[in-house]
Design an enzyme around this catalytic site. Structure first.
Site: not given
Length: 318
Positions: A152, A183
């Protein structure tokens, strides 16, 4: 620029990042005009104090109306090959890069209200952005077996206030291929830190995006090289940035800007080690983040590596 742990196997060489970023001019030298973003820029965009400058108009009719393609608009009568793609959603504003199949930048507004709510991440699914032409959009199949997470840019956990707002963060236009270790660890820590800043600031504006930085090869020349994944050839960034604009209740504005390599990063390294001057990201990305910020405050603080403060007033640097 930053302090990296010597000999750490977790980070790309600091020298290559420093070469890629470079040092920019002082904030006090900015003389920039706000971007013209077109009539489609609604919703969250109208509430943001600053957005990165977009170097193209939104529609061909806008160009023709301003005389930018001839008085009669003949050059645009069949349409122009490409313009900056701006998307506004409940939770963020996004500028899309069709060539990379990802965003140039995503801007979101965080405060205690946006972080509170009963939205369920498990009810959200990653999906292609149908508002992007099929030639230029990523699909879930591109990520399958690639070895990269769907990372994201505007984080889902930032928008618990609305199930739709959280769901909007799962469009693949708001996603870039991200190293799984990064991440799930150091980058996740940076996202959590952004949310924690809402406890001490009126608003926290977060601008996130990919970087494609050059590095020196064995022949002594600099090259920009990056992997692509899937049939859509989704570009894998070499680095990611976050630019934070912190609005204080006193009216003061503070800037913090971070860069992390898209590779495994030891999550024990302090986040302040990844602070860089905002000008460095502007040079590397081709964006101008706060073109009109000095019109909104008489005093600005930019925090760089080592928590050094640079106080900036309109027309002078102290």
């Amino acid at each position: 620029m930053r302090r990296f742990c010597s000999g750490s196997r977790w980070l790309v060489p600091a020298a290559s990042l420093a070469l890629g970023l470079g040092l920019g001019a002082g904030l006090s030298k900015r003389g920039r005009q706000p971007s013209q973003l077109g009539a489609e820029a609604e919703g969250l965009l109208s509430r943001l104090p600053v957005v990165p400058v977009v170097a193209a108009a939104t529609t061909t009719s806008d160009l023709a109306a301003r005389g930018g393609v001839g008085d009669s608009g003949d050059l645009a009568k069949y349409g122009l090959p490409g313009l900056s793609l701006l998307r506004t959603r409940e939770s963020y504003v996004l500028c899309y890069d069709p060539r990379a199949r990802s965003a140039l930048w995503v801007v979101e507004q965080l405060n205690p209200a946006t972080l509170s709510g009963s939205s369920d991440r498990a009810a959200c699914d990653f999906r292609s952005d149908d508002s992007i032409h099929e030639y230029h959009r990523a699909t879930n199949a591109d990520y399958k077996g690639s070895g990269f997470d769907r990372g994201h840019l505007a984080a889902a956990a930032n928008h618990r206030w609305s199930q739709k707002a959280m769901g909007d963060t799962f469009y693949l236009s708001n996603v870039a291929p991200q190293n799984p270790h990064l991440n799930q660890n150091a980058w996740n820590n940076l996202e959590k830190y952004c949310r924690s800043l809402t406890k001490y600031n009126k608003n926290v504006y977060v601008c996130t995006g990919p970087l494609f930085l050059p590095r020196m090869e064995a022949d002594g020349k600099m090259y920009v090289k990056y992997q692509v994944i899937g049939k859509s050839h989704v570009a894998v960034p070499t680095h990611f940035f976050k630019v934070l604009i912190l609005e204080k209740s006193s009216g003061e504005i503070e800037l913090r800007s971070y860069v992390m390599p898209n590779s495994p990063v030891n999550d024990k390294i302090p986040l302040e080690n990844f602070l860089v001057p905002i000008e460095s990201i502007e040079r590397a990305s081709g964006l101008l983040f706060v073109p009109n910020i000095l019109k909104r405050t008489s005093k600005l603080k930019a925090i760089s590596a080592g928590s050094n403060l640079k106080a900036i007033t309109a027309g002078s640097t102290t």
